[in-house]
Each structure stands twice: as structure tokens, then as C-alpha cells.
Design an enzyme around this catalytic site. Structure first.
Site, PDB file in Angstrom:
ATOM      1  N   THR A 184       0.874  -1.176   0.000  1.00 30.16           N
ATOM      2  CA  THR A 184       0.000   0.000   0.000  1.00 30.16           C
ATOM      3  C   THR A 184       0.909   1.223   0.000  1.00 30.16           C
ATOM      4  OG1 THR A 184      -0.042   0.142   2.383  1.00 30.16           O
ATOM      5  CG2 THR A 184      -1.754  -1.183   1.375  1.00 30.16           C
ATOM      6  N   GLU A 329      -5.924  -3.884  -0.166  1.00 31.88           N
ATOM      7  CA  GLU A 329      -6.261  -4.974   0.756  1.00 31.88           C
ATOM      8  C   GLU A 329      -7.450  -5.804   0.288  1.00 31.88           C
ATOM      9  OE1 GLU A 329      -5.514  -1.900   1.476  1.00 31.88           O
ATOM     10  OE2 GLU A 329      -4.359  -1.724   3.335  1.00 31.88           O
ATOM     11  N   LYS A 438     -14.268  17.686  10.739  1.00 31.44           N
ATOM     12  CA  LYS A 438     -15.117  17.704  11.933  1.00 31.44           C
ATOM     13  C   LYS A 438     -15.267  19.142  12.389  1.00 31.44           C
ATOM     14  CE  LYS A 438     -14.008  13.004  13.182  1.00 31.44           C
ATOM     15  NZ  LYS A 438     -12.763  12.579  12.558  1.00 31.44           N
ATOM     16  N   TRP A 443     -20.005  16.538  10.858  1.00 32.93           N
ATOM     17  CA  TRP A 443     -19.045  16.091   9.865  1.00 32.93           C
ATOM     18  C   TRP A 443     -19.348  16.694   8.502  1.00 32.93           C
ATOM     19  CZ3 TRP A 443     -17.878  10.135  10.566  1.00 32.93           C
ATOM     20  CH2 TRP A 443     -17.322   9.931  11.836  1.00 32.93           C
TER      21      TRP A 443
HETATM   22  P1  ADP Z   1      -3.568   3.520  -0.776  1.00 36.82           P
HETATM   23  O1  ADP Z   1      -4.556   3.413   0.339  1.00 36.82           O
HETATM   24  O2  ADP Z   1      -2.317   2.839  -0.518  1.00 36.82           O
HETATM   25  O3  ADP Z   1      -3.450   4.911  -1.329  1.00 36.82           O
HETATM   26  P2  ADP Z   1      -5.424   1.985  -2.311  1.00 36.82           P
HETATM   27  O4  ADP Z   1      -5.490   1.983  -3.785  1.00 36.82           O
HETATM   28  O5  ADP Z   1      -5.461   0.712  -1.611  1.00 36.82           O
HETATM   29  O6  ADP Z   1      -4.124   2.735  -2.021  1.00 36.82           O
HETATM   30  O7  ADP Z   1      -6.551   2.972  -1.750  1.00 36.82           O
HETATM   31  C1  ADP Z   1      -7.787   2.536  -1.276  1.00 36.82           C
HETATM   32  C2  ADP Z   1      -8.630   3.721  -0.885  1.00 36.82           C
HETATM   33  O8  ADP Z   1      -8.931   4.529  -2.012  1.00 36.82           O
HETATM   34  C3  ADP Z   1      -9.981   3.362  -0.326  1.00 36.82           C
HETATM   35  O9  ADP Z   1      -9.890   2.986   1.022  1.00 36.82           O
HETATM   36  C4  ADP Z   1     -10.760   4.642  -0.538  1.00 36.82           C
HETATM   37  O10 ADP Z   1     -10.500   5.590   0.476  1.00 36.82           O
HETATM   38  C5  ADP Z   1     -10.186   5.175  -1.827  1.00 36.82           C
HETATM   39  N1  ADP Z   1     -11.086   4.853  -2.937  1.00 36.82           N
HETATM   40  C6  ADP Z   1     -11.000   3.829  -3.805  1.00 36.82           C
HETATM   41  N2  ADP Z   1     -11.990   3.884  -4.709  1.00 36.82           N
HETATM   42  C7  ADP Z   1     -12.739   4.957  -4.415  1.00 36.82           C
HETATM   43  C8  ADP Z   1     -13.912   5.564  -4.978  1.00 36.82           C
HETATM   44  N3  ADP Z   1     -14.509   5.080  -6.056  1.00 36.82           N
HETATM   45  N4  ADP Z   1     -14.395   6.681  -4.383  1.00 36.82           N
HETATM   46  C9  ADP Z   1     -13.799   7.205  -3.301  1.00 36.82           C
HETATM   47  N5  ADP Z   1     -12.694   6.695  -2.732  1.00 36.82           N
HETATM   48  C10 ADP Z   1     -12.171   5.586  -3.276  1.00 36.82           C
END
Ligand code: ADP
Length: 550
Positions: A184, A329, A438, A443
Site C-alpha cells: 500500500t 487490501e 469535523k 461532519w
Molecule cells: P492507498 O490506500 O495505498 O493509497 P489503495 O489503492 O489501496 O491505495 O486505496 C484505497 C482507498 O482509495 C480506499 O480505502 C478509498 O479511500 C479510496 N477509494 C478507492 N476507490 C474509491 C472511490 N470510487 N471513491 C472514493 N474513494 C475511493
């Protein structure tokens, strides 16, 4: 009583073998790092994967060895995907956009045995080598003719492959064997490794090929814009081989012009990528007045796709947009947005509201939302809370136990996202827990504010961050990038928002920037923005507090 069906391990090698048997002449087209276009077929890819498998074994990549790549989407990377996992080693895809110190950390943490890299990354490799003493071999993904002088101490991929015969049978082993590894991006703390298994990869590939997900078929031409170093290009190399879809791999050419050239020349019917890349491509399409060949459906995920982007792609180009959510994940597919039959009768406005959600839960995955006391919240489309996930392709522990035990009672993985769920199974991301603002005990969703701002025709990019505020705890600051040639003042922006959001959601200030900083995976780099504007309210007291919460 047990069922009496064959119990064959779910192995990645079965996918490329199947593609060879049934789709031997279907093409894989690559834009090369060295320049030009390369074409071959699934049969060629299978043959060379077996040669590559033998080459990796000769380099000492035995069971469980980590075979790392620093590479674009191209045919050689595709071969390594199947070769490394096929021999029981682990294909470790590294994101070259991370800081070099992070990459060195990742290589050492993973214990990579060999690193195969595209020539673009030669300088990076030179910088990494002194810090990665455990790597036994560095292999340049090119032929002898293109080997630069600087790569003299590296091996040459094409020579390694050419030296091997393709007389190789993929071995059978336990389907729970590790197949690939992806870290990640670690915007906070060290990157953590997610170790996918053959079983999870196969089940994920079956699931994404369902009609309401990617639904790849032997009639599709699929172009993964999402890099093969970003959660295995969301599983597309496996799913394409499974379906026998023609594959178009865009190499380093991720700008609007290069992508459009491939979309047109290869008549691409399916693509997938993050919103920012589509924003760039859309700008190019508008500027040049290009209409892409249809049909074309696209999965947009990794960050929120704004309703403005979804609408523009559909109304201007006729592209079917499927908004999706997932994380490293979760392999990554968690939800994908397609309509149900009953939505056909809805008004355009109601349909747009469904369409803006992150999509419906995939079979094989479960989602729930909870409050801070871990009580489940209703699936009513309104209540929002911490999003938890579990399923066949969700990680239960990070590589080498990093971060300790990560699951909540009941085996749920906490996503770090805040979301709503509805009775039809659709999920909507409200925000990331760490990005939500917040203000005075209430929120504010930074994502909703960004999406609303992006609805203004002069806005090319928007990011909202919460900054510390004396009276309200936090208040929103909106960073805007104007579209080229467009005029827009802070007051005009606020007037536009005033009509669309609650009064206390209105940003306390609007600032203009040339670009929005992005993370290595193409998300808004909010941590960096919070640093950049940390004392903005303190330095500009006139802008702060005049809207206020309540
Ligand atoms: P990293 O967390 O390492 O930057 P990831 O690709 O695993 O890389 O990121 C996952 C996160 O990306 C999710 O937990 C979410 O917050 C965000 N995410 C993924 N797809 C969407 C989406 N369609 N809309 C909003 N947020 C998204």
C-alpha cells in the site's frame, strides 16, 4: 458428507494455459518503453512465460522467492506475472512513483531476490542498488540492442528468455500459495505488503468477469490504464486471459493523446483507471474534438469519480461509466456501480444519484458500517459510519505481520473509509476517516464538496481539506485549479456552492493553485495540502470563521 467433485487447486497458470488453448490467436498489443508498438498473441505470451519461468528458476527464484518488477503495462510485465506465480514464486510489483527511500524499504522488506525493470527506471535502479544488497539480480526489460551503457552490470531480459526452451509444465501446488505482493502506498507510516494467493486471485478474476463488474468477454478489447504495479492492474491481466479478451497495454504513454491513439487504433471496448487520468483524457478529447469508437465501458475507481466526470463521459462520448471502489487490501474489487432493472423507470436525476455511488457489493465480499462503539448501522442510504469488509479476496494480515492483528471481531477488515449502505446493496463513500472535516461536532464530507465544486464549468480540479480552527475545531479550505483559459474568483466559486450545500459546509476560503498534488496511486495528496496550507487561517484571519458551523 463431502461432495464428490474434483478438487483441483485454483492456480494462475491455468488462466494462461486456457488462453493459449482457446484464444491462441487473440492479440496482446503493447506500447513499448523503447518506442513503437509490439504485437503478439496469447500463444506467444504463454510460450514466453514458460521460457521466462525457466529463466527465473535458473536465477535461483525458487518456491516463495520474491520476483520484483519496476515496469509499465507491457507484454514483458505480463509474462512475468504468469511466470513468477506459475513456478510458485511471488510476483512483487513495485510502484515506481513512490519515493526512492520507500522503494528501497519495500525491496528490503519484501526480501526481493531479483528485480526486473523497464529502461525508464534505470536511473532509479542505479540509486537503489547500493541500498538493496539482498537483491541477487537486476534485469533490464529489453533486448541487447537497446541495453544502455549504464546497464552494463545488469542482465538482459530478452537474452535470458531466448536462452531457454519452452519445454516446461506448470507445476501443481496448494492454491493458498502466495502469488503476488503489492505494498500500500503508505501515506502515513511505512508501506505494508498485501500478499495475494493463487486462490484469492482466481476467485477475484471470476468475480470481476461477472457481467455487472468488468464482464470481460472474448469480444472485448481491454485496456488497463491502471498500472500493473497498482493492485495488479485491478486484476485485469488475469481476467483478460480468463475471458480471452484482446489486451492493449499502454506502456509509459498515459497522457490523453497516447491513450486516445490506442483507444482509436485498437477499437478499445473496455478500460479501467483512476479519475485523474480520465480528466486528462477528456480534456484532450475536447480540445481535439475526438469521438472515441463505441461501445466503450470504463471502470473508474481508486478515488471518487465526480458526477460531473461521469456525466461528461456519458453525454459527450457515449461511454458507459462504472464507478467502483476497492483497496489494495481487497484485491481490489469491492463494489462496482451498474444499474438494476428497476432503475430504468427512474428520472434522470434519481438515476444520477444512484450512479454517483461507489456501487453494489460484489458477491464474495460483504460490507457493513458501524459506529465508533462497533455497533452496526442501518442500511438505509443515510446513516454513515466506519466501513468494514470481509471476503474471499480480502487480506487477513499484512506481509511479515506488519501492523499486528488487523481484523476486528467477526473477521472484519476496517477500511478507514466512512460510508453509507442502502437496501439495494449500494455503497457510497462519504470520506476517508482521516480526511473528513469535523466542524463544531458535525461532519463535512470533503469528497462531496469536491464533487460539487467540480460541477462548475470553470473548475478543472478541486480538493478540500480541513484546517484547524479555534472555534469550530476544523473548517474546510477549498483548493481549485481553473480550467485553461477560464476566469473564476473565490466569490464566484462560493456563490456557486452556496446554492448547493448547507450553509455551514461552505468553505471558509477558496485558494487557487496550478495543480492538485497527487499520491503515487493518483489520489489527492491531502497530507501534503494540509502541510502546505497549515497556517492559512492564521495568516488570513479575515477568511476564517465567517461562515462557521451551526
Ligand atoms: P492507498 O490506500 O495505498 O493509497 P489503495 O489503492 O489501496 O491505495 O486505496 C484505497 C482507498 O482509495 C480506499 O480505502 C478509498 O479511500 C479510496 N477509494 C478507492 N476507490 C474509491 C472511490 N470510487 N471513491 C472514493 N474513494 C475511493
Amino acid at each position: 458428507m463431502h461432495g464428490l467433485m474434483m478438487n483441483q487447486p485454483l492456480l494462475i497458470s491455468s488462466l494462461i494455459r486456457h488462453a493459449d488453448t482457446c484464444h491462441s490467436d487473440t492479440e496482446i498489443v503493447s506500447r513499448l518503453t523503447e518506442g513503437g508498438i509490439h504485437r503478439y498473441t496469447y500463444r506467444d505470451a504463454h510460450r514466453r512465460s514458460r521460457q521466462c519461468a525457466r529463466a527465473l528458476l535458473r536465477l535461483g527464484a525458487t518456491d516463495g522467492a520474491r520476483v520484483a518488477t519496476l515496469a509499465w503495462n507491457n507484454f514483458r510485465h505480463f509474462e512475468i506475472y504468469f511466470a513468477a506465480s506459475g513456478i510458485g514464486a511471488v510476483c512483487h510489483t513495485i510502484n515506481p512513483r513512490l519515493f526512492p527511500e520507500q522503494i528501497a524499504y519495500i525491496i528490503n522488506h519484501a526480501g526481493d531476490h531479483v528485480v526486473l525493470f523497464d529502461l525508464t527506471f534505470l536511473k532509479l535502479v542505479e540509486a537503489l542498488r547500493p541500498h538493496c544488497p539482498g537483491v541477487r539480480h537486476w534485469v533490464a526489460l529489453t533486448d541487447r540492442a537497446h541495453m544502455p551503457a549504464g546497464a552494463a552490470s545488469c542482465l538482459c531480459y530478452e537474452e535470458l528468455v531466448a536462452a531457454e526452451s519452452d519445454d516446461y509444465e506448470w507445476p501443481d501446488f496448494d492454491e493458498e500459495t502466495a502469488a503476488s505482493l503489492c505494498y500500500t502506498s503508505g501515506t502515513t507510516g511505512n508501506p505494508k505488503g498485501v500478499l495475494f494467493s493463487h486462490r484469492s486471485t482466481l476467485l477475484h478474476a471470476f468475480a470481476i468477469n461477472l457481467p455487472d463488474v468488468m464482464g470481460l468477454s472474448a469480444r472485448d478489447t481491454a485496456l488497463p490504464v491502471v498500472p500493473m504495479f497498482h493492485v495488479n492492474a485491478w486484476g485485469m491481466p488475469y481476467a483478460a486471459a480468463m475471458a480471452g479478451a484482446k489486451l492493449v497495454l499502454p506502456g509509459p504513454g498515459l497522457d490523453g493523446a497516447s491513450l486516445c491513439e490506442l483507444y482509436q487504433a485498437e477499437r478499445v471496448t473496455f478500460s479501467a483507471g483512476v479519475p485523474t487520468l480520465w480528466l486528462n483524457t477528456l480534456a484532450h478529447l475536447r480540445e481535439k474534438g475526438i469521438r472515441l469508437p463505441l461501445p466503450h465501458r470504463t471502470i473508474i475507481g481508486g478515488a471518487a469519480a465526480s458526477p460531473a466526470l461521469i456525466h461528461a463521459l456519458e453525454s459527450e462520448q457515449g461511454i458507459e461509466v462504472r464507478h467502483a471502489w476497492g483497496m489494495t487490501e481487497t484485491s481490489p474489487a469491492g463494489t462496482v456501480n451498474t444499474f438494476k432493472g428497476k432503475h430504468a423507470a427512474m428520472s434522470a436525476e434519481e438515476r444520477a444519484a444512484v450512479h454517483a455511488k461507489q456501487g453494489r457489493i460484489l458477491p464474495g465480499v460483504e460490507l457493513r458500517i458501524t459506529d465508533d462503539e462497533d455497533r452496526e448501522l442501518p442500511r438505509d442510504g443515510t446513516a454513515f459510519g466506519n466501513l468494514l469488509v470481509r471476503g474471499h479476496w480480502v487480506c487477513r494480515e499484512y506481509f511479515k505481520g506488519e501492523g499486528g492483528s488487523i481484523l476486528r471481531p467477526g473477521g472484519w477488515f476496517p477500511t478507514g473509509d466512512v460510508a453509507t449502505l442502502d437496501a439495494d446493496g449500494y455503497m457510497r463513500i462519504v470520506d476517508r476517516t482521516k480526511d473528513i472535516i469535523k466542524s463544531g461536532g458535525e461532519w463535512i464530507s470533503s469528497v462531496d464538496l469536491e464533487n460539487t465544486a467540480l460541477g462548475h464549468p470553470a473548475v478543472g480540479g478541486a480538493a478540500v481539506i480541513g484546517l484547524p480552527h479555534e472555534r469550530w475545531g476544523e473548517r474546510p479550505l477549498l483548493v481549485v485549479v481553473r480550467r485553461p483559459g477560464q476566469e473564476l474568483t473565490a466569490e464566484q466559486m462560493l456563490d456557486f456552492l452556496r446554492e448547493k450545500v448547507a450553509k455551514w459546509w461552505l468553505p471558509d476560503a477558496v485558494v487557487f493553485a496550478d495543480a492538485i498534488p497527487l499520491t503515487a496511486t493518483g489520489k489527492i495528496y491531502k497530507l501534503k495540502l494540509r502541510e502546505t496550507y497549515a497556517d492559512y487561517f492564521a495568516k488570513n484571519p479575515g477568511t476564517s470563521g465567517h461562515t462557521g458551523a451551526g
